[in-house]
Design an enzyme around this catalytic site. Structure first.
Site, PDB file in Angstrom:
ATOM      1  N   THR A   1      10.377  24.248 -26.244  1.00  0.00           N
ATOM      2  CA  THR A   1      11.283  24.673 -27.317  1.00  0.00           C
ATOM      3  C   THR A   1      10.654  24.507 -28.692  1.00  0.00           C
ATOM      4  OG1 THR A   1      13.115  23.955 -25.961  1.00  0.00           O
ATOM      5  CG2 THR A   1      13.610  24.286 -28.265  1.00  0.00           C
TER       6      THR A   1
ATOM      7  N   ASP B   1       7.728  28.201 -21.350  1.00  0.00           N
ATOM      8  CA  ASP B   1       8.816  27.262 -21.077  1.00  0.00           C
ATOM      9  C   ASP B   1       8.270  26.330 -19.991  1.00  0.00           C
ATOM     10  OD1 ASP B   1      12.200  27.189 -21.084  1.00  0.00           O
ATOM     11  OD2 ASP B   1      11.168  26.262 -19.384  1.00  0.00           O
ATOM     12  N   SER B   2       8.530  25.045 -20.109  1.00  0.00           N
ATOM     13  CA  SER B   2       7.842  24.116 -19.205  1.00  0.00           C
ATOM     14  C   SER B   2       8.317  24.217 -17.760  1.00  0.00           C
ATOM     15  CB  SER B   2       7.930  22.684 -19.709  1.00  0.00           C
ATOM     16  OG  SER B   2       9.163  22.113 -19.406  1.00  0.00           O
ATOM     17  N   SER B   3       9.343  25.046 -17.489  1.00  0.00           N
ATOM     18  CA  SER B   3       9.688  25.272 -16.079  1.00  0.00           C
ATOM     19  C   SER B   3       8.565  26.068 -15.393  1.00  0.00           C
ATOM     20  CB  SER B   3      11.039  25.958 -15.937  1.00  0.00           C
ATOM     21  OG  SER B   3      11.212  26.913 -16.942  1.00  0.00           O
TER      22      SER B   3
ATOM     23  N   THR C   1      10.341  19.538 -22.705  1.00  0.00           N
ATOM     24  CA  THR C   1      10.751  18.252 -22.145  1.00  0.00           C
ATOM     25  C   THR C   1      11.137  18.352 -20.659  1.00  0.00           C
ATOM     26  OG1 THR C   1      13.007  18.611 -22.926  1.00  0.00           O
ATOM     27  CG2 THR C   1      11.552  17.319 -24.351  1.00  0.00           C
ATOM     28  N   ASP C   2      11.505  19.558 -20.199  1.00  0.00           N
ATOM     29  CA  ASP C   2      12.010  19.676 -18.820  1.00  0.00           C
ATOM     30  C   ASP C   2      11.034  19.117 -17.783  1.00  0.00           C
ATOM     31  OD1 ASP C   2      14.246  20.849 -19.882  1.00  0.00           O
ATOM     32  OD2 ASP C   2      13.823  22.878 -19.157  1.00  0.00           O
TER      33      ASP C   2
ATOM     34  N   GLN D   1      16.898   7.805  -4.487  1.00  0.00           N
ATOM     35  CA  GLN D   1      17.697   8.700  -5.328  1.00  0.00           C
ATOM     36  C   GLN D   1      18.377   7.972  -6.472  1.00  0.00           C
ATOM     37  OE1 GLN D   1      20.426  10.890  -2.793  1.00  0.00           O
ATOM     38  NE2 GLN D   1      18.857  11.211  -1.238  1.00  0.00           N
TER      39      GLN D   1
END
Ligand code: ASP
Length: 333
Positions: free
Chosen positions: A16, A59-61, A91-92, A271
């Protein structure tokens, strides 16, 4: 301007922090001209000599092990020219990249500081300007490890996790205290790794052919069989509580045994938000352990995934995977 300002290299990898809003759809997309970014905070040049290098603008995805290798190689190639490095990315998936780089660049004698933002730099109220400024200042400090600088925190990269879409608490470090706090001055805690002369261990390769499976009530053991059929080189199971797995009618123990016997390492992670895997706490974990599974211990899932990928690419023989996973390589354990 003083000539003895530390030399910092800013590697840009998207997120971003370098995005603009598409006026038609309202969706944020990578900007076409990322050189604009450096112009947003010219005053930083008073404190550091900053060079800028565009690695990718995504985008870091869309971040991948191939790009981790590219980032690590870029830092390795420029290593002697700079006092510190800053990597700007989304940041993702920042916790994955930071963990991956902590294994690819071991024995650091200078900092590699990750940062990003939730609001684009050119929008009012952006957190990017602050984060980028503090990341550059942190890169001049007495730190020699991969860290993440966001909000008011300096965190060990392979201990951090994305936590919140809030500019003050984007990341957390659930099982390890912060390395320091940002402010005037920047305060570093005593457990952060200090600069000293040592030889960089550069090993930038990763084997991404793994399966990460979350165990849930009703989990069909065939899901593990499927991972074996598609020839995954390693399997991570996110288990219940401190690492417990089903052992009754839907027992996955035979599948763990089968994987381990065929040379596919099985790692048990957990988890919990703030939890440590302990395979000797309950029968469900102990049976997995007896079947040959390896514990992720106190590692985050991000640190575990990237470490397994690194271990698979760097182990001399399959039997070394357990030792690598159980050894602290860069403060992740
Ligand atoms: N979706 C963005 C990314 O990770 C969010 C961010 O930049 O923090 O690339």
């Amino acid at each position: 301007m003083p000539h003895n300002r530390p030399k910092i290299c800013l590697l840009f990898a998207g997120g971003t922090i370098g995005m603009v809003k598409n006026s038609k759809t309202g969706v944020m997309q990578p900007a076409s001209n990322v050189a604009e970014i450096i112009r947003v905070f010219p005053e930083i040049q008073k404190y550091v000599q900053l060079d800028f290098k565009l690695v990718v603008n995504i985008d870091s995805s869309n971040m991948s092990p191939t790009i981790w290798t590219k980032l690590a190689t870029t830092i390795h190639d420029l290593y002697d020219k700079y006092d510190g490095f800053v990597v700007a990315q989304g940041t993702d998936t920042m916790a994955y990249t930071a963990s991956a780089l902590s294994y690819a660049l071991q024995n650091l004698s200078k900092p590699v500081v990750f940062t990003g933002s939730l609001i684009p730099l050119n929008e009012i109220g952006s957190d990017g300007r602050n984060n980028l400024t503090y990341a550059c200042l942190t890169a001049t400090q007495d730190i020699a490890e991969v860290c993440i600088v966001l909000g008011n925190r300096i965190m060990r990269g392979n201990r951090a996790k994305k936590y919140h879409e809030s500019i003050v608490a984007v990341f957390n470090s659930p099982n390890f205290p912060y390395l320091g706090e940002l402010g005037r001055p920047i305060i570093l805690n005593e457990w952060c790794k200090k600069r000293r002369k040592r030889t960089l261990k550069f090993a930038p390769n990763f084997d991404a052919n793994i399966s990460v499976l979350k165990i849930f009530p009703g989990f069909d053991p065939y899901i593990i069989e499927n991972a074996l059929r598609r020839k995954a080189h390693g399997i991570i199971l996110e288990a219940f509580g401190p690492g417990n797995v089903p052992t009754l009618e839907n027992s996955i123990i035979p599948k763990i045994e089968k994987a381990v016997k065929s040379g596919v390492p099985v790692i048990i992670a957990n988890q919990m938000e703030k939890g440590v895997t302990n395979l000797t706490a309950y029968q469900g974990g102990y049976e997995a352990f007896k079947a040959g599974a390896i514990s992720s211990k106190g590692m985050t899932t991000e640190a575990t995934i990237t470490k397994l990928m690194w271990a698979l690419a760097n182990a001399k023989k399959p039997a070394d995977i357990r030792e690598i996973m159980e050894t602290d390589l860069a403060g992740e354990l």
